[in-house]
Design an enzyme around this catalytic site. Structure first.
Site, mmCIF file in Angstrom:
data_model
loop_
_atom_site.group_PDB
_atom_site.id
_atom_site.type_symbol
_atom_site.label_atom_id
_atom_site.label_comp_id
_atom_site.label_asym_id
_atom_site.label_seq_id
_atom_site.Cartn_x
_atom_site.Cartn_y
_atom_site.Cartn_z
ATOM 1 N N SER A 181 -2.918 -7.576 3.000
ATOM 2 C CA SER A 181 -3.052 -7.472 4.458
ATOM 3 C C SER A 181 -3.333 -8.855 5.049
ATOM 4 C CB SER A 181 -4.194 -6.533 4.823
ATOM 5 O OG SER A 181 -3.936 -5.246 4.343
ATOM 6 N N LYS A 184 -17.104 -7.073 4.257
ATOM 7 C CA LYS A 184 -15.997 -7.526 5.105
ATOM 8 C C LYS A 184 -16.276 -7.052 6.523
ATOM 9 C CE LYS A 184 -12.120 -7.011 1.843
ATOM 10 N NZ LYS A 184 -10.831 -6.350 1.655
ATOM 11 N N HIS A 219 0.839 -1.207 0.000
ATOM 12 C CA HIS A 219 0.000 0.000 0.000
ATOM 13 C C HIS A 219 0.876 1.259 0.000
ATOM 14 C CE1 HIS A 219 -3.082 -2.636 2.311
ATOM 15 N NE2 HIS A 219 -3.547 -2.498 1.094
ATOM 16 N N ARG A 256 -2.207 -6.160 -8.476
ATOM 17 C CA ARG A 256 -1.162 -7.149 -8.200
ATOM 18 C C ARG A 256 -1.114 -8.236 -9.264
ATOM 19 N NH1 ARG A 256 -3.281 -7.505 -2.202
ATOM 20 N NH2 ARG A 256 -5.087 -6.944 -3.449
#
Ligand code: ADP
Length: 169
Positions: free
Chosen positions: A128, A41, A17, A90
């Site tokens: 994360s 989430k 990040h 990514r």
């Protein structure tokens, strides 16, 4: 003034990040890193306020601000007069979902565009969730998380595991 919003969970912020935030800060006049509290989430390791605190500890760049939003990012961008959303990519798996989200967001807010930054090669594997999983096994996290927050993550996981032990006994 070209303002960009970088939305995400940041639970917690990783070096991946940070890499995106610095590159976005070099490309735009102002970057608002916004912790999005996502209904899908629920929970999370850190509260939204704690996540902002960890972001503040980890990055000190003049044109970067931090905020939290409980609503839609397309609406948030309108409120902030921002026309760009920053996203990190990514892998191909990120791409599909992110392109879909970009289309939804531009439907909701036609003035809003999404700009993708390819992940730095060093961090393509990093999320994360990966960092939290490794932290649970006491792995060395210095290549994954900003050093300023290593202790906070360790402590939080210790509290969580004490709570779980308490519930079991
Ligand atoms: P995660 O929990 O997967 O780390 P976030 O919701 O916090 O995801 O991510 C926010 C944004 O940052 C997303 O656009 C995501 O694709 C991007 N991002 C997350 N990790 C990386 C990384 N290692 N490199 C580049 N971009 C990343």
């Amino acid at each position: 003034m070209k303002t960009a919003i970088y939305p995400g969970s940041f639970d917690p912020v990783t070096l991946g990040h940070i890499n995106i935030i610095k590159r976005a800060a070099a490309a735009f006049d102002k970057v608002i890193v916004c912790v999005m509290v996502n209904s899908k989430k629920n929970g999370g390791l850190f509260t939204p306020e704690e996540r902002i605190e960890l972001l503040r500890k980890s990055i000190h760049v003049d044109n970067v601000e931090f905020d939290v939003s409980y609503g839609l990012v397309a609406e948030y961008a309108k409120k902030k007069d921002a026309r760009v959303l920053v996203k990190g990519l990514r892998a191909v798996s990120d791409y599909e979902q992110e392109v879909q989200m970009a289309m939804v967001n531009s439907k909701l807010n036609p003035d809003l565009d999404t700009v993708f930054f390819p992940s730095s090669e060093k961090y393509t594997y990093l999320s994360s969730s990966v960092a939290k999983e490794l932290a649970r096994y006491h792995a060395n996290l210095s290549e994954f998380l900003p050093r300023e927050i290593l202790e906070d993550v360790k402590k939080k996981l210790e509290i969580r595991s004490d709570e779980c032990d308490g519930k079991q006994s």
